[in-house]
Design an enzyme around this catalytic site. Structure first.
Site, PDB file in Angstrom:
ATOM      1  N   HIS A  52      27.322  34.636  38.247  1.00 21.37           N
ATOM      2  CA  HIS A  52      26.714  35.251  37.074  1.00 21.37           C
ATOM      3  C   HIS A  52      25.751  34.250  36.425  1.00 21.37           C
ATOM      4  O   HIS A  52      25.732  33.066  36.783  1.00 21.37           O
ATOM      5  CB  HIS A  52      27.789  35.703  36.061  1.00 21.37           C
ATOM      6  CG  HIS A  52      28.621  34.585  35.500  1.00 21.37           C
ATOM      7  ND1 HIS A  52      29.889  34.298  35.948  1.00 21.37           N
ATOM      8  CD2 HIS A  52      28.370  33.691  34.522  1.00 21.37           C
ATOM      9  CE1 HIS A  52      30.381  33.277  35.269  1.00 21.37           C
ATOM     10  NE2 HIS A  52      29.467  32.882  34.390  1.00 21.37           N
TER      11      HIS A  52
HETATM   12  P1  TYD Z   1      35.407  34.870  34.733  1.00 22.66           P
HETATM   13  O1  TYD Z   1      34.183  35.078  33.904  1.00 22.66           O
HETATM   14  O2  TYD Z   1      35.624  35.771  35.899  1.00 22.66           O
HETATM   15  O3  TYD Z   1      35.439  33.384  35.228  1.00 22.66           O
HETATM   16  P2  TYD Z   1      34.311  32.614  36.105  1.00 22.66           P
HETATM   17  O4  TYD Z   1      33.326  32.082  35.096  1.00 22.66           O
HETATM   18  O5  TYD Z   1      35.015  31.531  36.801  1.00 22.66           O
HETATM   19  O6  TYD Z   1      33.689  33.587  37.022  1.00 22.66           O
HETATM   20  O7  TYD Z   1      36.654  34.943  33.762  1.00 22.66           O
HETATM   21  C1  TYD Z   1      37.937  35.283  34.208  1.00 22.66           C
HETATM   22  C2  TYD Z   1      38.642  36.148  33.181  1.00 22.66           C
HETATM   23  O8  TYD Z   1      38.843  35.427  31.969  1.00 22.66           O
HETATM   24  C3  TYD Z   1      37.862  37.392  32.815  1.00 22.66           C
HETATM   25  O9  TYD Z   1      38.798  38.450  32.663  1.00 22.66           O
HETATM   26  C4  TYD Z   1      37.243  37.065  31.497  1.00 22.66           C
HETATM   27  C5  TYD Z   1      38.239  36.117  30.879  1.00 22.66           C
HETATM   28  N1  TYD Z   1      37.630  35.103  30.002  1.00 22.66           N
HETATM   29  C6  TYD Z   1      37.897  35.121  28.653  1.00 22.66           C
HETATM   30  O10 TYD Z   1      38.633  35.994  28.135  1.00 22.66           O
HETATM   31  N2  TYD Z   1      37.354  34.169  27.854  1.00 22.66           N
HETATM   32  C7  TYD Z   1      36.565  33.205  28.370  1.00 22.66           C
HETATM   33  O11 TYD Z   1      36.083  32.325  27.607  1.00 22.66           O
HETATM   34  C8  TYD Z   1      36.280  33.184  29.777  1.00 22.66           C
HETATM   35  C9  TYD Z   1      35.388  32.143  30.378  1.00 22.66           C
HETATM   36  C10 TYD Z   1      36.846  34.160  30.558  1.00 22.66           C
END
Ligand code: TYD
Length: 134
Positions: A52
């Site tokens: 992303h």
């Molecule tokens: P995700 O965005 O998939 O992580 P990455 O950046 O490694 O791809 O996040 C995983 C899960 O955690 C998703 O359900 C969103 C949640 N999340 C939060 O609630 N708060 C946060 O600050 C972050 C980074 C993720």
């Protein structure tokens, strides 16, 4: 243009070991207000994360333990860096697509972020990202 911007963290050490400090809004530390900290650990073998971009968010990624490989992409070129030092921070800002690979089993990847979690700041679609940067 280099997409890879790192900062050298200064370990404060004595006979007991080391510590590393982060301070908000300091040019030689964290050049933004830290509003959120999270870390990723126990990543399963073969898993890649990220995929992303963010519209507004600034981040500093530090591999506090173990290692992983970041690929940053500005829509024109991709550059990568292996983060495997607890005294090196990767600064990610601007419209950059990120992917993270090759997490070691012991990897603890800590992220300092300039904003609270905001789903609307994410771009999850690569084509949409390319449209935004072009
Ligand atoms: P995700 O965005 O998939 O992580 P990455 O950046 O490694 O791809 O996040 C995983 C899960 O955690 C998703 O359900 C969103 C949640 N999340 C939060 O609630 N708060 C946060 O600050 C972050 C980074 C993720």
């Amino acid at each position: 243009m280099s997409l890879i911007k790192t900062i050298n963290l200064v370990p404060l050490g004595d006979e007991r070991g080391f510590l590393v400090v982060f301070e908000s809004n300091k040019i030689d530390s964290v050049p933004f207000e830290i509003k959120r900290v999270y870390y990723i650990f126990d990543t399963k073998e073969g898993v890649a994360r990220g995929f992303h971009a963010h519209k507004k968010l600034k981040q500093i990624a530090v591999c506090v333990k173990g290692g992983c490989r970041f690929v940053l992409d500005d829509g024109v070129e991709k550059q990568e860096i292996i983060l495997d030092s607890s005294v090196e921070g990767l600064v990610i800002e601007g419209l950059v697509w990120r992917e993270v690979y090759d997490f070691s089993p012991d990897c603890v990847l800590m992220i300092l972020a300039s904003e609270h979690y905001d789903e609307s700041d994410y771009i999850w679609d690569y084509q949409e990202f390319l449209n935004e940067v072009s």
